[in-house]
Every structure is written in C-alpha cells, then in structure tokens.
Design an enzyme around this catalytic site. Structure first.
Site, PDB file in Angstrom:
ATOM      1  NE  ARG A 161      -2.543   1.010   3.591  1.00 18.48           N
ATOM      2  CZ  ARG A 161      -3.346   0.796   4.550  1.00 18.48           C
ATOM      3  NH1 ARG A 161      -4.438   0.609   4.477  1.00 18.48           N
ATOM      4  NH2 ARG A 161      -2.765   0.974   5.791  1.00 18.48           N
ATOM      5  CE  LYS A 263      -2.700   4.697   7.409  1.00 21.19           C
ATOM      6  NZ  LYS A 263      -4.292   4.946   7.639  1.00 21.19           N
ATOM      7  CD  GLU A 299     -11.926   6.364   4.671  1.00 22.79           C
ATOM      8  OE1 GLU A 299     -11.058   6.165   5.679  1.00 22.79           O
ATOM      9  OE2 GLU A 299     -11.463   5.836   3.642  1.00 22.79           O
TER      10      GLU A 299
END
Length: 415
Positions: A161, A263, A299
C-alpha cells in the site's frame, strides 16, 4: 572517539571504546554470513558501525568482541519498560529506537540504520513541510504467549500500500523486503515496550516523506523512510464498548481523482475540524459521505465502515475515494470463510438507517461496534453485544493476530 553520535539521532547512551574500530575490514565474507553477525549485534551500536564502514557487511571474526561491547553499552535498554500497562490509551509513549533510511529522487533505497528515538532535522523548504509530500502506514506487533516472540499482521500488505501511495505522490519507496526488515528491526529494538498479551500492542508507524528542499511546486530531491513505535491500548476512549457516530454531510474527506485512496498525510488534517466539533458534542467520530450525491457512505475519520442486515454484510466499495484498509480486507475474507455473504457496493444513508449492526475496522480501532449514529438530528440505534456478527468477527480476527488461533492463511509473521 568518545561520545559517538549516530546520524540523525541523539547521542548513544555510552561512548564506545576506540579499540573496537581498529582493523575493521572493508570487504569480507558473503552477505549471508555477515547478516548473521548483524542479527547478533545490539541495534544502537550497529547504527554507529554501519556509518563508520559505509557498508552493510562486517567481518564475522569481529562478532564476539563487538557483541559484548554492544551489550555492555545499552544494557539499560533490556530493563522492563516503566509503564502501567493497564492505563494504556492511544497516545504517544516514546520508545528507545527508530529506523531511518534515505535516498534521492531518482535513486533506490539501499539500507538503513537504527538510531535513538528523537527529533529529526528538516529544511524549512522540505517537500513534506511545504507541499505535504508524505505517506504513513500503521501496523501492530503483538506479544506471543510462551516463547517470548512477537507477531506482525500482514506487514507485506502495508508495504504494498505504501508503494501504491508513493507512485501517486511521486516518491521512491522501499521494497517489500526492505519495509518488513525495517519493521522487524524496530520491533526487536523496542521489544521491552511491547505490552503483555491482552494489555495492548506495539503500534508501528512507518513514514515516507519528501525531506529534501524544494521551493517551486515539484517533487522533493531527497526522501526519508522512517519507522518508530509506541505501546498502545484501545483507540477509542470507550474501549470495546459501542461508539456513537455522527454523519457530516457538509465536510468531505475525499473527492474523485484526489488522494482518498492512498494513505497520504494530506488526507487527515482536513477532517480535524469536523472531528473536533463532533467530539465537543459527545460523539466518538464522524462519518463522511460522497461529495457528489451526498448520500453514499465513504468512511469515518480513520477507519472503514461495515453494516449488517439479516446476516448480509455490506461495506462501501473502494473506487479511489476510500482507503483500502488491510483490516477491512481481512474482515471480508474472514466473513466469507465463515459463510457470510459480503457485498462491496455503494452503501446509502438509507441502508445505514435500516441496518441491524454497524461496525468500523482499522489497524488502530481493530473492529469497533457502533451503538448509534446521528444523521440530521435523528438518532439510529444498532444491536451490540456478545451475540452479534461484529463480536464474532472481532474475536476471530484478534485470535489470529495474537497467535491464539491457528493462522491457516499465513497472515502473521513471527519475529
């Protein structure tokens, strides 16, 4: 040579004797043998030796004397951490060491060092400070019962990721092997800070930042990969008790074509105002909606969302505006293994209102049951407790993470 200082770090606890560094060869046996010596060395002194020789390898014949000197140097680090494990929250408790690795924009990361935990030096014009060119990851180490080892949960997923995010942010990234090696080194160097099983975990924070100076808008010329850690308990102050959320239909966490799916550090500061306002009103956290139709769940501030209706589990599909959480991915796999129907789809506010259960997932929150959600002044209640799907999935996941259940999927990595 008294008072050695590792690069980018505070001084080591004690000076290392001059005679240790005499006659160190520059070229020696194969990497495999040298790495066995490296594993025998205590982290703080390895950092110094690494910089001295400018290479990754050292002579195996120097191992015994170096190891003894290193053990004498930081013997105090082997003492138990002075901390009340029962009072752990999710706050920063500084530990002993951090891992640092550097490279240029058009280079590859090669090798890193363990330094004493402490401040780092950055140019005022560094890419991360001026343009937010940075990523972070989060994962945990759990103490095993019995053999004194530690378990990581799917660290290769964090590494991949970060690579995906680095490509989006025009940054070089560590390889999966380098990433996992850095995590292992950091955990082992800070092993006295890993809580006893059942008392928490060691939260590990890898950072990738544009550390080099840049004035005009452009990728930074230099980069730093840094890993530090802190012992933590539960993320929400409620612990494992149900949390209460509020839907904010004015603030949006991400937009199509933006960076919501990686992220990056720039995703998080924009939600601080909404989160602060919600907490001032007694809510635990905020749920954000899509920015176009303002009707589909995305989210919460730092975790993914799931709803349960008639034993069918649904979660918002990731299409670039939602972070593909590793805990999210794991819960989907576990639920399907146990016979649940799991749907990744657009989940509307109406779906949420009609749900039997709601829960959040994330590395920090693990699996958090939601007791109620407020939307436009109306509060919706959800089922919680030991007999819920949420609790069953939580128990299965945490048993794997802590080594209490057989890891048939080989998700855990022992240190």
């Amino acid at each position: 040579m008294g008072g050695w200082v590792a690069a980018d770090a505070s001084p080591l606890p004690l000076p290392l004797p001059r005679h240790l560094f005499q006659n160190l060869p520059e070229f020696e046996e194969a990497e495999e043998e040298a790495m066995s010596v490296r594993r025998a060395l205590v982290p703080a002194s390895w950092s110094v030796l690494h910089r001295l020789a400018g290479r990754r390898s050292f002579a195996s014949r120097s191992a015994s004397s170096l190891q003894q000197a290193c053990l004498d140097t930081i013997r105090s680090d082997e003492e138990d951490a002075d901390i009340n494990w029962d009072d752990l929250g999710f706050g920063l408790v500084p530990t002993d060491y951090m891992y640092v690795m550097r490279c240029g924009r058009d280079e590859k990361f090669l090798s890193g060092v363990l330094n004493r935990y402490g401040n780092i030096e950055l140019s005022p014009s560094s890419g991360v400070l001026n343009y937010g060119q940075g990523l972070f990851e989060g994962l945990k180490a759990y103490r095993k019962v019995g053999n004194g080892g530690f378990l990581l949960f799917r660290p290769e997923e964090n590494a991949r990721r970060m690579q995906m995010g680095a490509e989006r942010m025009c940054m070089p990234s560590p390889s999966v092997e380098q990433f996992i090696h850095a995590i292992k080194e950091t955990v082992f160097a800070n092993k006295r800070w890993v809580p006893p099983q059942g008392k928490g975990s060691l939260y590990i924070r890898p950072l990738l930042i544009g550390s080099g100076p840049v004035l005009g808008l452009a990728p930074a010329p230099d980069y730093m990969f840094l890993v530090y850690a802190a012992p933590v308990g539960t993320y929400f102050k409620e612990g494992l008790a149900p949390i209460n959320l509020v839907i904010d239909d004015n603030t949006h966490r991400a937009t199509p074509g933006g960076t919501g799916g990686v992220k990056t550090i720039t995703n998080y500061a924009p939600v601080l105002k909404a989160q602060t306002q919600a907490k001032a009103k007694g809510f635990t956290d905020v749920i954000y909606l899509d920015c176009i139709k303002k009707k589909y769940l995305e989210e919460a501030s730092s975790c993914n969302l799931f709803i349960v209706k008639n034993d069918v589990i649904s979660t918002p599909i990731t299409m670039g505006t939602i972070l593909p959480g590793i805990t999210r991915k794991s819960i989907i796999e576990i639920a399907r293994d146990y016979g649940y129907q799991v749907e990744e789809k657009l989940v509307s506010v109406e779906d949420l209102m009609d749900a039997d259960e709601v829960f959040c997932t994330g590395t920090a929150v693990v699996v958090a049951p939601v007791g109620n959600i407020t939307y436009q002044g109306q509060r919706f209640e959800y089922r919680t407790g030991a007999a819920t799907v949420t609790r069953k999935l939580y128990d299965i996941l945490t048993a794997i993470q802590m080594g209490q259940a057989e890891d048939k999927k080989r998700w855990t990595l022992e240190i």
